[in-house]
Scaffold this motif. Structure first.
Motif, PDB file in Angstrom:
ATOM      1  N   ASN A   1      -1.233 -47.889 -67.083  1.00  0.00           N
ATOM      2  CA  ASN A   1      -1.715 -47.217 -65.885  1.00  0.00           C
ATOM      3  C   ASN A   1      -0.801 -46.068 -65.469  1.00  0.00           C
ATOM      4  OD1 ASN A   1      -4.189 -48.417 -65.251  1.00  0.00           O
ATOM      5  ND2 ASN A   1      -3.196 -50.229 -64.431  1.00  0.00           N
ATOM      6  N   LYS A   2       0.491 -46.178 -65.751  1.00  0.00           N
ATOM      7  CA  LYS A   2       1.398 -45.059 -65.469  1.00  0.00           C
ATOM      8  C   LYS A   2       1.038 -43.851 -66.323  1.00  0.00           C
ATOM      9  CE  LYS A   2       5.342 -47.814 -63.907  1.00  0.00           C
ATOM     10  NZ  LYS A   2       6.695 -48.328 -64.247  1.00  0.00           N
ATOM     11  N   ILE A   3       0.682 -44.104 -67.584  1.00  0.00           N
ATOM     12  CA  ILE A   3       0.263 -43.008 -68.466  1.00  0.00           C
ATOM     13  C   ILE A   3      -1.035 -42.391 -67.957  1.00  0.00           C
ATOM     14  CG2 ILE A   3      -0.560 -42.463 -70.795  1.00  0.00           C
ATOM     15  CD1 ILE A   3       1.411 -44.617 -71.816  1.00  0.00           C
ATOM     16  N   LYS A   4      -1.980 -43.228 -67.527  1.00  0.00           N
ATOM     17  CA  LYS A   4      -3.240 -42.718 -66.983  1.00  0.00           C
ATOM     18  C   LYS A   4      -2.982 -41.852 -65.752  1.00  0.00           C
ATOM     19  CE  LYS A   4      -6.565 -45.717 -66.457  1.00  0.00           C
ATOM     20  NZ  LYS A   4      -7.199 -47.020 -66.119  1.00  0.00           N
ATOM     21  N   ARG A   5      -2.064 -42.295 -64.878  1.00  0.00           N
ATOM     22  CA  ARG A   5      -1.745 -41.490 -63.684  1.00  0.00           C
ATOM     23  C   ARG A   5      -1.101 -40.164 -64.076  1.00  0.00           C
ATOM     24  NH1 ARG A   5      -0.124 -46.427 -61.275  1.00  0.00           N
ATOM     25  NH2 ARG A   5       2.077 -45.943 -61.657  1.00  0.00           N
ATOM     26  N   LEU A   6      -0.232 -40.205 -65.079  1.00  0.00           N
ATOM     27  CA  LEU A   6       0.407 -38.974 -65.536  1.00  0.00           C
ATOM     28  C   LEU A   6      -0.636 -37.982 -66.037  1.00  0.00           C
ATOM     29  CD1 LEU A   6       3.068 -37.471 -66.147  1.00  0.00           C
ATOM     30  CD2 LEU A   6       3.056 -38.573 -68.402  1.00  0.00           C
ATOM     31  N   ILE A   7      -1.590 -38.470 -66.817  1.00  0.00           N
ATOM     32  CA  ILE A   7      -2.667 -37.604 -67.318  1.00  0.00           C
ATOM     33  C   ILE A   7      -3.506 -37.087 -66.155  1.00  0.00           C
ATOM     34  CG2 ILE A   7      -4.788 -37.557 -68.691  1.00  0.00           C
ATOM     35  CD1 ILE A   7      -3.432 -39.652 -70.529  1.00  0.00           C
ATOM     36  N   GLY A   8      -3.844 -37.996 -65.215  1.00  0.00           N
ATOM     37  CA  GLY A   8      -4.637 -37.590 -64.061  1.00  0.00           C
ATOM     38  C   GLY A   8      -3.943 -36.538 -63.226  1.00  0.00           C
ATOM     39  N   ASN A   9      -2.640 -36.695 -63.009  1.00  0.00           N
ATOM     40  CA  ASN A   9      -1.893 -35.700 -62.243  1.00  0.00           C
ATOM     41  C   ASN A   9      -1.800 -34.385 -62.994  1.00  0.00           C
ATOM     42  OD1 ASN A   9      -1.257 -37.025 -59.792  1.00  0.00           O
ATOM     43  ND2 ASN A   9       0.357 -38.193 -60.787  1.00  0.00           N
ATOM     44  N   GLY A  10      -1.765 -34.459 -64.327  1.00  0.00           N
ATOM     45  CA  GLY A  10      -1.764 -33.239 -65.127  1.00  0.00           C
ATOM     46  C   GLY A  10      -3.035 -32.439 -64.919  1.00  0.00           C
ATOM     47  N   PHE A  11      -4.182 -33.130 -64.910  1.00  0.00           N
ATOM     48  CA  PHE A  11      -5.452 -32.444 -64.642  1.00  0.00           C
ATOM     49  C   PHE A  11      -5.451 -31.847 -63.241  1.00  0.00           C
ATOM     50  CE2 PHE A  11      -7.223 -34.553 -68.374  1.00  0.00           C
ATOM     51  CZ  PHE A  11      -8.161 -33.626 -68.806  1.00  0.00           C
ATOM     52  N   ARG A  12      -4.992 -32.622 -62.256  1.00  0.00           N
ATOM     53  CA  ARG A  12      -5.011 -32.137 -60.865  1.00  0.00           C
ATOM     54  C   ARG A  12      -4.119 -30.914 -60.681  1.00  0.00           C
ATOM     55  NH1 ARG A  12      -7.174 -36.379 -57.375  1.00  0.00           N
ATOM     56  NH2 ARG A  12      -7.563 -38.221 -58.652  1.00  0.00           N
ATOM     57  N   LEU A  13      -3.022 -30.852 -61.434  1.00  0.00           N
ATOM     58  CA  LEU A  13      -2.091 -29.736 -61.291  1.00  0.00           C
ATOM     59  C   LEU A  13      -2.493 -28.535 -62.111  1.00  0.00           C
ATOM     60  CD1 LEU A  13       0.613 -28.701 -60.145  1.00  0.00           C
ATOM     61  CD2 LEU A  13       1.745 -29.741 -62.123  1.00  0.00           C
ATOM     62  N   PHE A  14      -2.858 -28.743 -63.384  1.00  0.00           N
ATOM     63  CA  PHE A  14      -3.073 -27.612 -64.301  1.00  0.00           C
ATOM     64  C   PHE A  14      -4.546 -27.276 -64.513  1.00  0.00           C
ATOM     65  CE2 PHE A  14       1.006 -29.571 -65.635  1.00  0.00           C
ATOM     66  CZ  PHE A  14       1.839 -28.510 -65.336  1.00  0.00           C
ATOM     67  N   LEU A  15      -5.448 -28.250 -64.333  1.00  0.00           N
ATOM     68  CA  LEU A  15      -6.888 -28.016 -64.480  1.00  0.00           C
ATOM     69  C   LEU A  15      -7.614 -28.598 -63.278  1.00  0.00           C
ATOM     70  CD1 LEU A  15      -7.152 -29.087 -68.240  1.00  0.00           C
ATOM     71  CD2 LEU A  15      -7.172 -26.724 -67.392  1.00  0.00           C
ATOM     72  N   PRO A  16      -7.323 -28.124 -62.086  1.00  0.00           N
ATOM     73  CA  PRO A  16      -7.818 -28.777 -60.876  1.00  0.00           C
ATOM     74  C   PRO A  16      -9.330 -28.743 -60.705  1.00  0.00           C
ATOM     75  CG  PRO A  16      -6.814 -26.669 -60.338  1.00  0.00           C
ATOM     76  CD  PRO A  16      -6.499 -26.948 -61.771  1.00  0.00           C
ATOM     77  N   TRP A  17     -10.026 -27.873 -61.419  1.00  0.00           N
ATOM     78  CA  TRP A  17     -11.471 -27.793 -61.298  1.00  0.00           C
ATOM     79  C   TRP A  17     -12.179 -28.875 -62.131  1.00  0.00           C
ATOM     80  CZ3 TRP A  17      -8.283 -24.478 -63.856  1.00  0.00           C
ATOM     81  CH2 TRP A  17      -8.435 -24.380 -65.229  1.00  0.00           C
ATOM     82  N   ILE A  18     -11.436 -29.562 -62.993  1.00  0.00           N
ATOM     83  CA  ILE A  18     -12.016 -30.681 -63.761  1.00  0.00           C
ATOM     84  C   ILE A  18     -11.695 -31.957 -63.013  1.00  0.00           C
ATOM     85  CG2 ILE A  18     -12.071 -31.910 -65.955  1.00  0.00           C
ATOM     86  CD1 ILE A  18     -11.216 -29.339 -67.339  1.00  0.00           C
ATOM     87  N   TRP A  19     -12.680 -32.565 -62.429  1.00  0.00           N
ATOM     88  CA  TRP A  19     -12.475 -33.730 -61.566  1.00  0.00           C
ATOM     89  C   TRP A  19     -12.587 -35.027 -62.372  1.00  0.00           C
ATOM     90  CZ3 TRP A  19     -15.276 -32.671 -56.262  1.00  0.00           C
ATOM     91  CH2 TRP A  19     -14.717 -31.512 -55.688  1.00  0.00           C
ATOM     92  N   ILE A  20     -11.564 -35.261 -63.186  1.00  0.00           N
ATOM     93  CA  ILE A  20     -11.585 -36.458 -64.029  1.00  0.00           C
ATOM     94  C   ILE A  20     -10.793 -37.585 -63.358  1.00  0.00           C
ATOM     95  CG2 ILE A  20      -9.488 -35.818 -65.347  1.00  0.00           C
ATOM     96  CD1 ILE A  20     -10.923 -37.003 -67.824  1.00  0.00           C
TER      97      ILE A  20
END
Length: 278
Positions: free
Chosen positions: A259-278
């Motif tokens: 789950n820590k890895i999933k959060r890291l990936i999720g935060n990566g999307f929110r920071l670098f690809l914020p228009w992709i709501w994954i």
């Protein structure tokens, strides 16, 4: 409203035999005590104005929790015991959670005074909750009425995984009472977990209906300023999941390495690809 947006913790200590429940009542009681003690020690100690509304709907003796928390300032917690007869376990969690919130609003002096609340799941803590309280309180001061976190993408569809990429997180959201009662709480009778009518879908549909007014996919803000539908970071949940999911990505321990890895990936999307709501 300021920083002291009240925290509404929804709780059903006893599952009363609800389908899909994983833990015994005593195990669940310890989870609620653990979440409350975390907030009392780490969150409320840093903000003298912060309050918690703990609303319970299974008929559990709340004096047991108060005794277990006697070393903390439990005067900062408004305990509300709701009659279990009002709830219908045959309809699952979503129906009963909205009904619980509806009744809690009626009975809570804290929520009535503040006119808004930050709803969190009661059974396990959110370790970075102070971040969300601060951000949502500022947003509500600016006129936002509903601040939630939505996933809305077609990645799972394209990969034929069979997972849902279109839902809102029902575990935590901030909302003004007036908006909640007009758009969300009044629809509780539509929900039934066992025929696919979930709270996550109801919240998602409320946001989708506002898309027609225009929405900024970078910030999550709807054009009329009433809704922000995207958090700037992932919530960090503790404790154990209440249900099992047959998926490779699933881990019952919400702070596991997976789950820590999933959060890291999720935060990566929110920071670098914020228009992709994954």
């Amino acid at each position: 409203m300021g920083k002291n947006l009240p925290i509404l913790m929804t709780a059903s200590v006893s599952t009363q035999g609800m389908k899909g429940a994983r833990y015994t009542d005593l195990e669940r009681e310890q989870m609620y005590i653990g979440a409350l003690s975390y907030y009392l020690h780490d969150l409320l100690s840093s903000d003298p104005q912060q309050k918690i509304v703990f609303a319970e709907n299974s008929g559990w003796d709340l004096n047991r929790l108060k005794t277990a928390l006697s070393g903390y300032d439990i005067d900062r917690v408004e305990f509300i015991a709701l009659p279990k007869e009002a709830f219908d376990i045959s309809r699952g969690k979503g129906y009963n959670e909205l009904l619980l919130i509806n009744l809690a609003i009626e009975k809570s002096a804290t929520i009535q005074e503040r006119g808004a609340f930050f709803k969190v799941t009661g059974r396990y803590p959110i370790y970075n909750l102070s971040h969300f309280i601060r951000k949502t309180s500022e947003a509500l001061e600016r006129g936002v009425a509903f601040y939630c976190d939505v996933k809305d993408h077609c990645i799972f569809d394209m990969l034929h995984l069979g997972w849902c990429g279109h839902s809102a997180d029902a575990r935590l959201f901030a909302v003004k009472v007036s908006y909640y009662q007009k758009h969300i709480g009044c629809k509780y009778r539509e929900l039934n977990d066992y025929d696919g009518h979930l709270l996550e879908g109801l919240l998602f549909q409320d946001v989708k209906q506002a898309y027609g007014k225009g929405i900024n996919r970078f910030t999550g803000a709807v054009a009329d300023g009433k809704i922000i539908a995207r958090f700037s970071r992932e919530p960090v949940f503790g404790g154990m999941e209440g249900s099992m999911i047959d998926a490779v990505s699933f881990s019952a321990d919400q702070n596991s390495l997976k789950n820590k890895i999933k959060r890291l990936i999720g935060n990566g999307f929110r920071l670098f690809l914020p228009w992709i709501w994954i």
